[in-house]
Design an enzyme around this catalytic site. Structure first.
Site, mmCIF file in Angstrom:
data_model
loop_
_atom_site.group_PDB
_atom_site.id
_atom_site.type_symbol
_atom_site.label_atom_id
_atom_site.label_comp_id
_atom_site.label_asym_id
_atom_site.label_seq_id
_atom_site.Cartn_x
_atom_site.Cartn_y
_atom_site.Cartn_z
ATOM 1 N N THR A 131 0.833 -1.316 -0.065
ATOM 2 C CA THR A 131 -0.030 0.023 -0.144
ATOM 3 C C THR A 131 0.782 1.083 0.012
ATOM 4 O OG1 THR A 131 -1.536 1.423 1.471
ATOM 5 C CG2 THR A 131 -0.145 -0.302 2.547
ATOM 6 N N ASP A 133 0.327 3.879 1.508
ATOM 7 C CA ASP A 133 0.024 4.593 2.583
ATOM 8 C C ASP A 133 0.857 4.464 3.793
ATOM 9 O OD1 ASP A 133 -2.117 5.378 1.311
ATOM 10 O OD2 ASP A 133 -3.645 4.028 2.447
ATOM 11 N N LYS A 219 10.940 34.849 2.486
ATOM 12 C CA LYS A 219 10.896 33.654 1.443
ATOM 13 C C LYS A 219 9.628 34.278 0.436
ATOM 14 C CE LYS A 219 11.394 29.999 5.023
ATOM 15 N NZ LYS A 219 11.274 28.578 5.090
HETATM 16 O O1 F6P Z 1 -4.904 2.914 0.353
HETATM 17 C C1 F6P Z 1 -4.559 3.388 -0.792
HETATM 18 C C2 F6P Z 1 -5.265 4.646 -1.391
HETATM 19 O O2 F6P Z 1 -4.513 5.245 -2.451
HETATM 20 C C3 F6P Z 1 -5.280 5.779 -0.053
HETATM 21 O O3 F6P Z 1 -4.141 6.536 -0.082
HETATM 22 C C4 F6P Z 1 -6.330 6.817 -0.694
HETATM 23 O O4 F6P Z 1 -7.326 7.265 0.561
HETATM 24 C C5 F6P Z 1 -7.367 5.676 -1.403
HETATM 25 O O5 F6P Z 1 -6.325 4.490 -1.464
HETATM 26 C C6 F6P Z 1 -8.284 5.894 -2.324
HETATM 27 O O6 F6P Z 1 -8.961 4.877 -2.669
HETATM 28 P P1 F6P Z 1 -9.621 4.652 -4.136
HETATM 29 O O7 F6P Z 1 -8.939 4.089 -5.013
HETATM 30 O O8 F6P Z 1 -10.820 3.847 -3.604
HETATM 31 O O9 F6P Z 1 -10.023 5.879 -4.455
#
Ligand code: F6P
Length: 351
Positions: A131, A133, A219
């Site tokens: 994943t 994430d 900045k």
């Molecule tokens: O879990 C991976 C992810 O890309 C998350 O970062 C995101 O919140 C979600 O899946 C998006 O899911 P979907 O593909 O169902 O839109």
């Protein structure tokens, strides 16, 4: 075991193909046969009109030329039915009818829940973490995270060019669901002024004031990395923001990245724009690190099944491949406080 199944499920992650390849090649070299299920747990439920659309016997050639490809050749899906015990039992019945004695399930949290259910229904199953994430605390890294991180860093580099040219602050929103890892690592790698993550309470007004201080201190442009789940820890009440900024037309309780940008612009007096990276982070050729992690964890998962061990999640800690009970793999936070502080020290515009 002599015959196993493999599937990829949930959001795709670069490196899933490399993991499937490792599973198939390790199994074949240990005289095990492999069935590939398509579209995650849907394939095991065999809902399609033709069986070849649900599963097929995999050969060494089935996984040729895929190690460098993003996405997943087995395809993926989220399968809501699979949360129901009757469907879990059906999947195990179907697998056993095909002579399958164990499963390798490649994916994130939801996939691991499915693997745990298969295991509880009598089909030994092992999870391989994939994943973008990076939200599985038992493993230092998940397959796909490194690629997504590099994709995000590359995008921020480009955004910085245009932000510099126009003297703007730029919000860049990255994925990660409820986990701030991708945002935090992107912020560190890009030298961002702030990482806004769901694990740490934050204030949009304070971010606006910080941008103002940044401008005063010279900045011209600034980079603010927002996790998609950041609103979870927003200190301000959306109702109060609506009253305070009536011109912004905040109609829903979920604030968009553009609305954050508008509020920051209103508070700081400095032009601010938002970019949501979205699915660009999920695609692309996996990095070498992701390919190697996928190959090591996929192969290890098969070795567990070869020894009739199920109910485990494979991961990495200190560059060693480990396995833990599936139930322990879905708990805990991955938040790295020292990383967060480092973004503050190296990027923050202090009071
Ligand atoms: O879990 C991976 C992810 O890309 C998350 O970062 C995101 O919140 C979600 O899946 C998006 O899911 P979907 O593909 O169902 O839109």
């Amino acid at each position: 075991m002599k015959r196993i199944g493999v599937l990829t499920s949930g959001g795709d992650a670069p490196g899933m193909n490399a993991a499937v390849r490792a599973v198939v090649r390790t199994a074949l070299s240990n005289n095990m046969s492999v069935v590939g299920f398509k579209r995650g747990f849907n394939g095991m439920l065999m809902n399609s009109l033709t069986s070849t659309d649900d599963f097929f016997d995999m050969t060494s050639r089935s996984v040729s030329g895929i190690i460098h490809k993003g996405g997943t050749s087995l395809m993926t899906a989220r399968c809501m039915e699979f949360y129901k015990p009757s469907y879990q039992k059906k999947a195990v019945r179907n697998a056993k009818a095909l002579g399958i004695e164990g499963m390798v399930c490649i994916g994130g949290n939801g996939t691991f829940k499915g693997a745990e259910a298969l295991n509880a229904c009598g089909l030994p199953s092992v999870g391989v973490p994939a994943t973008i994430d990076n939200d599985l605390a038992y493993s230092e890294f998940t397959i796909g995270f490194d690629t997504a991180l590099n994709t995000a860093v590359d995008a921020v580099n480009r955004i910085r060019d245009t932000g510099d040219a126009h003297e703007r602050a730029s919000i860049v929103t990255v994925m990660g669901r409820d986990c701030g890892d991708l945002a935090l690592h992107t912020a560190l790698a890009c030298g961002a002024e702030a990482a806004v993550v769901p694990e740490v309470p934050w204030s949009i007004i304070e971010i606006g004031e910080m941008v103002h201080r940044g401008v005063i201190s010279g900045k011209r442009s600034m980079i603010l990395i927002f996790a998609e789940g950041a609103q979870k820890s927003l200190k301000e009440d959306v109702k109060d923001l609506r009253k305070k900024f009536p011109k912004l037309h905040i109609n829903s309780d979920k604030l968009s990245s553009s609305q954050y940008a508008e509020i920051i612009e209103a508070v700081s007096g400095h032009e601010t724009r938002a970019t949501v990276l979205g699915y660009t982070q999920r695609g692309g050729s996996p990095t070498a690190n992701d390919r190697i992690l996928a190959t090591r964890t996929g192969s290890y998962a098969v070795k567990l099944l070869l020894n009739d061990i199920g109910g485990r999640a494979v991961g990495i800690q200190g560059n060693k491949i480990i396995d833990v009970p599936l139930c322990d793999a879905m708990v805990g936070s991955t938040f790295e406080e020292d990383f967060y502080e480092l973004v503050g020290i190296t990027g923050y515009t202090r009071k």
